[in-house]
Design a protein around this motif. Sequence first.
Motif, PDB file in Angstrom:
ATOM      1  N   ALA A   9     -27.829  77.140  17.836  1.00 24.57           N
ATOM      2  CA  ALA A   9     -28.109  77.030  16.700  1.00 24.57           C
ATOM      3  C   ALA A   9     -29.742  76.737  16.090  1.00 24.57           C
ATOM      4  CB  ALA A   9     -27.387  76.425  15.603  1.00 24.57           C
ATOM      5  N   PRO A  10     -30.579  77.601  16.451  1.00 20.82           N
ATOM      6  CA  PRO A  10     -31.961  77.132  15.669  1.00 20.82           C
ATOM      7  C   PRO A  10     -32.133  77.336  14.143  1.00 20.82           C
ATOM      8  CG  PRO A  10     -31.901  79.492  16.363  1.00 20.82           C
ATOM      9  CD  PRO A  10     -30.709  79.077  16.446  1.00 20.82           C
ATOM     10  N   HIS A  13     -35.763  81.008  11.320  1.00 17.23           N
ATOM     11  CA  HIS A  13     -35.145  82.282  11.161  1.00 17.23           C
ATOM     12  C   HIS A  13     -35.500  83.285  12.440  1.00 17.23           C
ATOM     13  CE1 HIS A  13     -35.534  86.554   9.606  1.00 17.23           C
ATOM     14  NE2 HIS A  13     -34.386  86.365   9.313  1.00 17.23           N
ATOM     15  N   ILE A  14     -34.442  84.018  12.901  1.00 19.19           N
ATOM     16  CA  ILE A  14     -34.441  84.729  13.917  1.00 19.19           C
ATOM     17  C   ILE A  14     -34.790  86.261  13.470  1.00 19.19           C
ATOM     18  CG2 ILE A  14     -33.348  85.699  15.890  1.00 19.19           C
ATOM     19  CD1 ILE A  14     -34.381  82.723  16.226  1.00 19.19           C
TER      20      ILE A  14
END
Lengths: 221, 221
Positions: A9-10, A13-14
């Motif tokens: 969980a980064p 924003h991916i």
Amino acid sequence: MTRSPAPPAPEKHIAESTVRRLSLYLRVLEQAAARGQQTLSSDALAEDGGTTSAQVRKDLSFFGSFGKRGRGYDVAELVSQISDILGLGREWKVYIVGAGKIGAALVSYRGFSQRGFRVLGVYDNNPQIVGRMIDGVGVRSMSQLEHDAAREMPDIAVITVPAEHAQTVAELVVSAGIRAIMNFAPAPIHVPSTVTVKSVNMALELEGLAYALVHRDANAS
Amino acid sequence: MTRSPAPPAPEKHIAESTVRRLSLYLRVLEQAAARGQQTLSSDALAEDGGTTSAQVRKDLSFFGSFGKRGRGYDVAELVSQISDILGLGREWKVYIVGAGKIGAALVSYRGFSQRGFRVLGVYDNNPQIVGRMIDGVGVRSMSQLEHDAAREMPDIAVITVPAEHAQTVAELVVSAGIRAIMNFAPAPIHVPSTVTVKSVNMALELEGLAYALVHRDANAS
DNA sequence: CATGTCTTGTGAAGAATTTCACAAGAAGAG
DNA sequence: CTCTTCTTGTGAAATTCTTCACAAGACATG
């Protein structure tokens, strides 16, 4: 193998393109696993995924560092990591709305069940087909949807109704509390921003092919 | 209306995202035409297409200048221009390869015929179903494909076979001279770079939804 | 004909994504 | 233990895509 602490969980924003590629890598990895491969390099992964090794490494680096320098990635472990990242560790409950040909075909689509997407019900307005079974799944009346959803708490709705009903159905589905929609109707739908929509528009894809044929500027894929 | 000189050919490379949006604009325009609208601004076009007016104008500007300052775009004319750009001015001949549930559903898909995509044949290996009719289209034997293609010169193949046969079928289709493939099989296919491939992978789209649900960072659409 | 309103077309700026390129870690050979 | 080979992870550069912002054209009105 020790159960990994699962850190997928980064808060950054991916990009959607990255998520798509992760799905692809997952497939490549599973095939490699089926062939008995223990380990895979970013180069090998890129080859089959249709991208570059730098891209593979960059994509994965957003979520952690899963490889071993000089060795590559452990296939089994990376499968598990990507599955976690994509949220495939659990079962997702799916309603299919619209029991036409495409809706019916999707009920039986193996790709869904293989990944933990379980179809609980198919909804339609046509009283002629309500009550029938499609591949083990009952066709229910559209008027029941909201009521059923309160009990079953489905996660995802797949909309496969004609274009002219897509918006109405989308609103029904949203007010039933469903937060993710896969839209197969060839019409854009408008929903609150708390709801995620993916559209699959087959005519649009064909038009993309027609464009490529007319303007043949050597594109590979 | 004078027949426009049709200048839909920039030698610059056009982004795939732009081509997708053109398809979308076309739909919006057709709906507007159906409502009797004469003219549409880039703002209105953007609204329904889910983008911004600047994006609309930029997209169109790659191909020419179709609007009138102060007025917007003439609906009928822009429909015709975008159709030309996308190569929809003609009929495209389509083979569907794989007469399973999805293949069969696609034969009847209205979105195809509406846009000038005509399904000439459906191919399958299963002798049990070869010879049957699906919605007016005959199911033919896969072994006939190359022979038929030499005569009928299809433009596009839609592959709807199981993942494990996708590559073999792709090669068959390519050696039959088909230069554009729409791949519904949940497996990447490798073809020479003279052939254009679009993949529609439904499981992958669902995984994108699962990702969004797990990492709920308010995305609209 | 002058004025006002509206909306396009487009360079330039900004943001996002991809590619480059290389330091650093890991393993095996000698 | 040292050397060689291999491949990752990642800042920085390059490229691609989107948004901004505004000059210029088109029409209507008085």
